[in-house]
Design a protein around this motif. Structure first.
Motif, short mmCIF file in Angstrom:
data_model
loop_
_atom_site.label_atom_id
_atom_site.label_comp_id
_atom_site.label_asym_id
_atom_site.label_seq_id
_atom_site.Cartn_x
_atom_site.Cartn_y
_atom_site.Cartn_z
N ASP A 1 4.53 6.26 13.70
CA ASP A 1 5.06 7.69 13.71
C ASP A 1 6.39 7.54 12.92
OD1 ASP A 1 3.33 9.02 15.25
OD2 ASP A 1 4.03 7.68 17.06
N VAL A 2 6.56 8.58 11.97
CA VAL A 2 7.85 8.45 11.00
C VAL A 2 8.52 9.89 11.12
CG1 VAL A 2 6.82 6.68 9.39
CG2 VAL A 2 6.63 9.13 9.02
N ASN A 3 9.67 9.87 10.85
CA ASN A 3 10.36 11.10 10.54
C ASN A 3 10.65 11.35 9.09
OD1 ASN A 3 10.76 12.23 13.15
ND2 ASN A 3 12.46 10.58 13.50
N ILE A 4 10.47 12.50 8.53
CA ILE A 4 10.89 12.86 6.97
C ILE A 4 11.81 13.81 7.10
CG2 ILE A 4 10.06 13.34 4.69
CD1 ILE A 4 8.79 10.81 5.74
N ASP A 5 13.25 13.64 6.60
CA ASP A 5 14.31 14.67 6.63
C ASP A 5 14.01 15.40 5.30
OD1 ASP A 5 15.46 13.53 4.42
OD2 ASP A 5 17.07 12.28 5.62
N ALA A 6 14.93 16.26 5.39
CA ALA A 6 14.84 17.35 4.12
C ALA A 6 14.92 16.77 3.08
CB ALA A 6 16.24 18.40 4.40
N ASP B 1 0.99 -1.24 0.04
CA ASP B 1 -0.07 -0.13 -0.07
C ASP B 1 0.84 1.27 -0.16
OD1 ASP B 1 -1.35 -0.38 3.53
OD2 ASP B 1 0.94 -0.53 2.65
N ALA B 2 0.27 2.45 -0.18
CA ALA B 2 1.06 3.58 -0.46
C ALA B 2 0.38 4.85 0.04
CB ALA B 2 1.35 3.53 -1.93
N VAL B 3 0.93 5.95 0.46
CA VAL B 3 0.47 7.31 0.96
C VAL B 3 1.05 8.21 -0.19
CG1 VAL B 3 -0.23 6.48 3.02
CG2 VAL B 3 2.08 7.34 2.65
N GLY B 4 0.36 9.46 -0.48
CA GLY B 4 1.07 10.51 -1.05
C GLY B 4 1.94 11.11 -0.22
N ILE B 5 2.97 12.14 -1.08
CA ILE B 5 3.94 12.60 -0.16
C ILE B 5 3.28 14.06 0.48
CG2 ILE B 5 5.56 11.81 -1.79
CD1 ILE B 5 5.58 14.71 -3.04
N ASP B 6 2.36 14.55 0.10
CA ASP B 6 1.59 15.65 0.95
C ASP B 6 1.03 15.19 2.30
OD1 ASP B 6 2.04 17.36 -1.42
OD2 ASP B 6 0.00 16.91 -2.31
N ASN B 7 1.23 15.83 3.34
CA ASN B 7 0.92 15.53 4.57
C ASN B 7 1.30 14.25 4.67
OD1 ASN B 7 -0.39 18.14 5.07
ND2 ASN B 7 -2.05 17.16 3.78
N VAL B 8 2.52 13.90 4.46
CA VAL B 8 2.95 12.30 4.67
C VAL B 8 2.91 11.73 6.15
CG1 VAL B 8 5.35 12.87 4.46
CG2 VAL B 8 4.35 10.50 3.97
N GLN B 9 3.26 12.57 7.01
CA GLN B 9 3.43 12.08 8.38
C GLN B 9 1.87 11.74 9.01
OE1 GLN B 9 6.55 15.29 9.28
NE2 GLN B 9 7.21 13.70 10.52
N TYR B 10 1.08 12.68 8.71
CA TYR B 10 -0.08 12.45 9.09
C TYR B 10 -0.76 11.22 8.48
CZ TYR B 10 -5.09 13.26 9.68
OH TYR B 10 -6.31 13.11 9.93
N ASP B 11 -0.73 11.24 7.29
CA ASP B 11 -1.38 9.97 6.34
C ASP B 11 -0.54 8.79 6.90
OD1 ASP B 11 -2.98 11.82 4.99
OD2 ASP B 11 -1.61 11.82 3.43
N ILE B 12 0.55 8.62 7.01
CA ILE B 12 1.27 7.41 7.61
C ILE B 12 0.68 7.01 8.84
CG2 ILE B 12 3.30 6.24 8.25
CD1 ILE B 12 4.77 7.85 5.91
N LYS B 13 0.68 8.04 9.72
CA LYS B 13 0.02 7.91 11.27
C LYS B 13 -1.39 7.37 11.07
CE LYS B 13 -0.11 7.77 15.57
NZ LYS B 13 0.39 6.72 16.69
N SER B 14 -2.48 7.92 10.49
CA SER B 14 -3.73 7.82 10.24
C SER B 14 -3.63 6.33 9.37
CB SER B 14 -4.57 8.90 9.60
OG SER B 14 -4.09 9.26 8.26
N ASN B 15 -3.20 6.16 8.49
CA ASN B 15 -3.55 4.86 7.80
C ASN B 15 -2.46 3.76 8.05
OD1 ASN B 15 -5.17 5.70 5.37
ND2 ASN B 15 -3.89 7.27 5.42
N TRP B 16 -1.35 3.94 8.61
CA TRP B 16 -0.56 2.80 9.09
C TRP B 16 -0.25 2.65 10.28
CZ3 TRP B 16 3.55 3.95 4.90
CH2 TRP B 16 3.32 3.80 3.38
N GLY B 17 -0.84 3.79 11.26
CA GLY B 17 -0.49 3.68 12.50
C GLY B 17 0.64 3.77 13.12
#
Length: 241
Positions: A229-234, A211-227
């Motif tokens: 918490d992730v970091n996304i660096d620069a 499965d996949a999530v888009g890159i917009d609001n990715v941290q929120y989408d990963i938390k809400s869909n995959w449960g």
């Protein structure tokens, strides 16, 4: 031992496109139904599973039509020769990776489930072996077990791009041939004890969910869909918190 593989490939996007295909087979050959799609259509989100450089299944979603178009295929066609039954202990090439077949960039997760089906008392899912590769794939050990492996691809995949491979070898461990149990039967006021292989007649199941999530609001989408918490660096690289 009967070698029965049930492969489930599910493609889920942010909008949660559900099950892509279920494939059931004996001796590792899969049957499937095929769904046609128009090649000229472009899709916002799409994922294609690639096995040994052959595209075997995908799903694409268009925000214009609001529909998901799955294409079902066969697994292990490129792994086990048509004339050959699966051989215990043999290592088969099983290179799996994922392609972004949509127009928008995505982050990708893969989940592998392995189990024995039927009367499986004492069966060990570790004996169903897929060699995992961690080249930009992150194994989530907090969610993984011997029978379930959760992986995230650390880099965003742009349209047309592919991940690196997350598996390269498949086998059934030869230990299944050496696991002996004893069956007792009462005969003429006595007992007959017969040694049998525990896994004789056993079936196994492997399912792969991508499965996949888009890159917009990715941290929120990963938390809400995959449960998780992730970091996304620069640079856009994902890591687990």
């Amino acid at each position: 031992m009967n070698k029965k593989v049930i492969i489930i490939i599910a493609i889920l996007l942010v909008i949660i496109i559900s099950l892509l295909l279920i494939k059931n087979n004996t001796y590792s050959k899969n049957s499937a139904n095929y769904a046609k799609q128009e090649a000229s259509t472009s899709y916002d989100y799409g994922i294609t599973l690639i096995e040994n450089e052959v595209e075997i299944a995908n799903v694409n979603y268009s925000s214009v039509s609001g529909s998901a178009l799955p294409t079902n295929g066969t697994l292990f066609n490129e792994t086990i020769p048509e004339y050959e039954n699966l051989k215990i202990g043999k290592h088969y090439e099983e290179k799996l990776k994922v392609k972004n077949s949509g127009t928008k960039s995505i982050y990708i997760r893969a989940i592998i489930n392995k189990s024995w089906v039927g009367d499986n008392d004492g069966y060990d899912s570790k004996l169903i072996e897929l060699n995992l590769l961690e080249n930009n794939w992150i194994i989530d050990y907090s969610l993984s077990t011997d029978s379930r492996i959760v992986l995230y691809y650390a880099k965003p995949i742009t349209s047309g791009g592919t991940t690196s491979e997350f598996t390269d070898i498949f086998s059934i461990n030869s230990k299944v041939q050496n696991d002996i149990i004893f069956s007792e039967e009462n005969i003429n006021n006595g007992k007959s004890i017969t040694p049998i292989r525990r896994y004789d007649g056993a079936d196994f199941l492997v399912d792969v969910t991508v499965d996949a999530v888009g890159i917009d609001n990715v941290q929120y989408d990963i938390k809400s869909n995959w449960g998780v918490d992730v970091n996304i660096d620069a640079s856009g690289t994902l890591s687990l918190k």
